[in-house]
Design a protein around this motif. Structure first.
Motif, PDB file in Angstrom:
ATOM      1  N   ALA A  46       1.052  -1.109   0.031  1.00  0.00           N
ATOM      2  CA  ALA A  46       0.050   0.079   0.123  1.00  0.00           C
ATOM      3  C   ALA A  46       0.950   1.320   0.026  1.00  0.00           C
ATOM      4  O   ALA A  46       2.161   1.248   0.632  1.00  0.00           O
ATOM      5  CB  ALA A  46      -0.814  -0.077   1.116  1.00  0.00           C
ATOM      6  N   LYS A  47       0.399   2.400  -0.666  1.00  0.00           N
ATOM      7  CA  LYS A  47       0.841   3.655  -0.683  1.00  0.00           C
ATOM      8  C   LYS A  47       0.646   4.360   0.834  1.00  0.00           C
ATOM      9  O   LYS A  47      -0.374   4.146   1.163  1.00  0.00           O
ATOM     10  CB  LYS A  47       0.360   4.557  -1.740  1.00  0.00           C
ATOM     11  N   VAL A  48       1.780   4.986   1.373  1.00  0.00           N
ATOM     12  CA  VAL A  48       1.661   5.568   2.658  1.00  0.00           C
ATOM     13  C   VAL A  48       0.236   6.628   2.609  1.00  0.00           C
ATOM     14  O   VAL A  48      -0.556   6.491   3.467  1.00  0.00           O
ATOM     15  CB  VAL A  48       2.730   6.391   3.095  1.00  0.00           C
ATOM     16  N   THR A  49       0.050   7.232   1.315  1.00  0.00           N
ATOM     17  CA  THR A  49      -1.077   8.158   1.160  1.00  0.00           C
ATOM     18  C   THR A  49      -2.300   7.616   1.320  1.00  0.00           C
ATOM     19  O   THR A  49      -3.187   8.074   2.065  1.00  0.00           O
ATOM     20  CB  THR A  49      -0.910   8.967  -0.001  1.00  0.00           C
ATOM     21  N   ASP A  50      -2.436   6.285   1.161  1.00  0.00           N
ATOM     22  CA  ASP A  50      -3.788   5.509   0.896  1.00  0.00           C
ATOM     23  C   ASP A  50      -3.812   4.997   2.616  1.00  0.00           C
ATOM     24  O   ASP A  50      -5.154   5.142   2.984  1.00  0.00           O
ATOM     25  CB  ASP A  50      -3.549   4.144   0.077  1.00  0.00           C
ATOM     26  N   PRO A 196      -4.316  17.536  -6.440  1.00  0.00           N
ATOM     27  CA  PRO A 196      -5.020  16.242  -6.571  1.00  0.00           C
ATOM     28  C   PRO A 196      -4.009  15.170  -6.365  1.00  0.00           C
ATOM     29  O   PRO A 196      -2.685  15.646  -6.232  1.00  0.00           O
ATOM     30  CB  PRO A 196      -5.405  16.246  -8.144  1.00  0.00           C
ATOM     31  N   ARG A 197      -4.532  13.849  -6.278  1.00  0.00           N
ATOM     32  CA  ARG A 197      -3.600  12.535  -6.248  1.00  0.00           C
ATOM     33  C   ARG A 197      -2.527  12.581  -7.054  1.00  0.00           C
ATOM     34  O   ARG A 197      -2.702  13.136  -8.297  1.00  0.00           O
ATOM     35  CB  ARG A 197      -4.368  11.309  -6.166  1.00  0.00           C
ATOM     36  N   GLY A 198      -1.096  12.255  -6.711  1.00  0.00           N
ATOM     37  CA  GLY A 198      -0.195  12.222  -7.630  1.00  0.00           C
ATOM     38  C   GLY A 198       0.338  13.767  -7.817  1.00  0.00           C
ATOM     39  O   GLY A 198       1.343  14.068  -8.578  1.00  0.00           O
ATOM     40  N   GLY A 199       0.067  14.540  -6.964  1.00  0.00           N
ATOM     41  CA  GLY A 199       0.431  15.866  -7.057  1.00  0.00           C
ATOM     42  C   GLY A 199       1.529  16.353  -6.690  1.00  0.00           C
ATOM     43  O   GLY A 199       2.189  17.747  -6.694  1.00  0.00           O
ATOM     44  N   SER A 200       2.698  15.602  -6.320  1.00  0.00           N
ATOM     45  CA  SER A 200       4.067  16.088  -6.010  1.00  0.00           C
ATOM     46  C   SER A 200       4.559  16.491  -7.340  1.00  0.00           C
ATOM     47  O   SER A 200       5.437  17.398  -7.127  1.00  0.00           O
ATOM     48  CB  SER A 200       4.664  14.698  -5.492  1.00  0.00           C
ATOM     49  N   ASP A 201       4.308  15.866  -8.455  1.00  0.00           N
ATOM     50  CA  ASP A 201       4.820  16.438  -9.815  1.00  0.00           C
ATOM     51  C   ASP A 201       4.624  17.946  -9.791  1.00  0.00           C
ATOM     52  O   ASP A 201       5.401  18.517 -10.413  1.00  0.00           O
ATOM     53  CB  ASP A 201       4.134  15.833 -10.853  1.00  0.00           C
ATOM     54  N   ILE A 202       3.418  18.372  -9.388  1.00  0.00           N
ATOM     55  CA  ILE A 202       2.835  19.499  -9.530  1.00  0.00           C
ATOM     56  C   ILE A 202       3.845  20.494  -8.621  1.00  0.00           C
ATOM     57  O   ILE A 202       4.260  21.598  -9.213  1.00  0.00           O
ATOM     58  CB  ILE A 202       1.272  19.904  -9.323  1.00  0.00           C
TER      59      ILE A 202
HETATM   60  N1  ASP Z   1       1.574  10.905  -2.424  1.00  0.00           N
HETATM   61  C1  ASP Z   1       0.389  11.500  -3.091  1.00  0.00           C
HETATM   62  C2  ASP Z   1      -0.493  10.456  -3.983  1.00  0.00           C
HETATM   63  O1  ASP Z   1      -0.128   9.246  -3.613  1.00  0.00           O
HETATM   64  C3  ASP Z   1       1.110  12.113  -3.930  1.00  0.00           C
HETATM   65  C4  ASP Z   1       2.242  12.011  -4.815  1.00  0.00           C
HETATM   66  O2  ASP Z   1       2.954  10.825  -4.620  1.00  0.00           O
HETATM   67  O3  ASP Z   1       2.684  12.730  -5.941  1.00  0.00           O
HETATM   68  O4  ASP Z   1      -1.362  10.807  -4.582  1.00  0.00           O
END
Ligand code: ASP
Length: 450
Positions: A46-50, A196-202
């Motif tokens: 699992a991802k820590v965010t989840d 939004p999720r995945g937003g570290s790219d931003i």
């Molecule tokens: N940890 C956040 C996510 O899982 C952001 C990221 O990883 O970019 O959405």
């Protein structure tokens, strides 16, 4: 100066964090490091965010969160132990999580974002210690102290433009290596808000734009961006060496998972090239995303696809003569807070393509009722279960016959095209197909163009 962002798999365990330290210290121009929360160590992990979201849900439901909390702390503790870092950092992380958990729960979005942001925030603190333990002068920088201000759209926040000047001032001349948590910033009244999720790219893209970096290196776990999803076309071998911002934007919008679609814009505006690279194979040059490149006529850079779309089809005889019809239709969606993705139209009909997730069944009922009442159409139909397939390339603009090549490939493969649209930029062709025909469509187009 380079800004480097490392995604979740690059901070998933101690071995990966050690790679980050090696990569950054190997090039003195790498001055700002943005990190995600620890991601999956294995496919089933699992991802820590989840984990944080699940823990926050328990807390909101007033249920016991001790074991959920312990699992999160353990993810950081494992990295701390395996890197031989002082145990104090784990204690601090646990304290931080308990503090957040005890916070005000009256506003769900505020509480949730504060919990979600803990993933990146503690990751950055831990990674900063990993650098220090290798003798590097590295410092954790908090987004609030750096001036990263966001709108209060919790879970979907956007940068306030004024942040650029603050970020430039606080970051550009930092003597130490800056370790910056991705994914979140602060509202003007001091609340944590996440992208939004995945937003570290931003975050990485914003910092690169703020300091006018020479390049924004986005480290992930693939050698480069592939022209097609290898899960759909396993035989795809070589990645894309270079593409333009516009091509990347079109591709990432339609399901290219490597890079967040909203992350392209800040770098584009500042003219900072983006280099997608692999933490596990830093010797690989990766994919460069740039303002312009030489293109061969007829060449396609990639084929992207995503499902989860639905289509509102509205038919009315002489629609083309009715002034304000399109505006009124979109107004109905605006009242419901629904944004649209595409709008292919004919003389007597128009389709509005939207994301399923933005269009609940109740919302659908209200929208359809209102369309019937206000626009008096001959027919209105909502169909779910669509996939969009995009063929993208600057070369499309110059070349005759690309659409016919694509449609022939699809018809030969027995794929029924439900919708077609050529983007006004003329660098993409969109095909709407039934979700179950998506893989077949992508495979057929790949064969035709590559
Ligand atoms: N940890 C956040 C996510 O899982 C952001 C990221 O990883 O970019 O959405």
């Amino acid at each position: 100066m380079k800004v480097c962002k490392f995604g979740g798999t690059s901070v998933a365990n101690a071995e990966q964090v050690a790679k980050i330290v090696d990569i950054v210290l190997a090039d003195p121009s790498r001055r700002i490091v943005v990190v995600s929360a620890p991601g999956k160590r294995t496919k089933s992990d699992a991802k820590v965010t989840d984990l944080l979201i699940a823990c926050a849900e328990l807390a909101l439901a007033d249920k016991d969160c001790e074991s959920a909390l312990a699992a999160i702390v353990e993810r950081y503790a494992e990295i701390q132990r395996d890197l031989g870092l002082p145990v104090g950092i784990t204690a601090e992380i646990e304290k931080d999580l308990r503090f957040r958990l005890a916070g005000d729960k009256s506003h769900r979005g505020i509480f949730m974002d504060c919990m979600k942001a803990a993933g990146e925030d503690n990751s950055a603190k831990l990674v900063a210690q990993a650098f220090q333990s290798r003798g590097a002068r590295a410092v954790y920088v908090n987004p609030h102290d750096a001036g990263m201000y966001l709108t209060s759209d919790y879970g979907n926040a956007q940068l306030l433009d004024e942040s650029y000047q603050y970020l430039a001032k606080t970051l550009r001349d930092h003597e130490e290596l800056v370790i910056f948590p991705g994914f979140f910033g602060y509202t003007k009244d001091g609340k944590v808000a996440t992208f939004p999720r995945g937003g570290s790219d931003i975050t990485g893209s914003i910092l690169a734009a703020a300091v006018k970096a020479d390049v924004y290196e986005n480290f992930t776990d693939v050698d480069s961006v592939y022209p097609v999803d290898p899960r759909l076309v396993p035989e795809v071998k070589s990645g894309i060496a270079a593409m333009t911002y516009r091509e990347m934007r079109e591709l990432s919008y339609a399901g290219f998972g490597v890079f967040h679609d909203e992350a392209v814009i800040p770098a584009v505006k500042a003219g900072v090239p983006i280099n997608v690279r692999n933490t596990n194979r830093p010797e690989e040059p990766g994919t460069m995303i740039v303002q312009s490149r030489r293109v061969l006529a007829g060449s396609v850079v990639g084929i992207a696809s995503d499902d989860g779309f639905c289509n509102i089809f509205v038919d009315k005889y002489m629609m083309n003569r009715e002034v304000g019809f399109g505006r009124h239709l979109l107004q109905i969606l605006e009242w419901e807070g629904v944004s649209y993705e595409h709008m292919p139209s004919g003389i007597d009909n128009v389709s509005v393509v939207i994301r399923d997730r933005n269009f609940s069944p109740e919302c659908e009922r209200r929208v359809v009722e209102r369309i019937k009442r206000d626009l008096n159409p001959d027919a209105v139909l909502v169909e779910r279960g669509y996939a969009l397939v995009m063929v993208v390339g600057e070369g499309l603009y110059y070349t005759v016959g690309m659409a016919s090549k694509a449609t022939r490939a699809l018809s030969d493969a027995g794929v029924n095209i439900e919708m077609m649209n050529q983007g006004s930029s003329e660098i993409s062709m969109m095909f709407g197909v039934k979700a179950e025909q998506r893989a077949k469509a992508v495979q057929a187009l790949y064969k035709a163009f590559f």
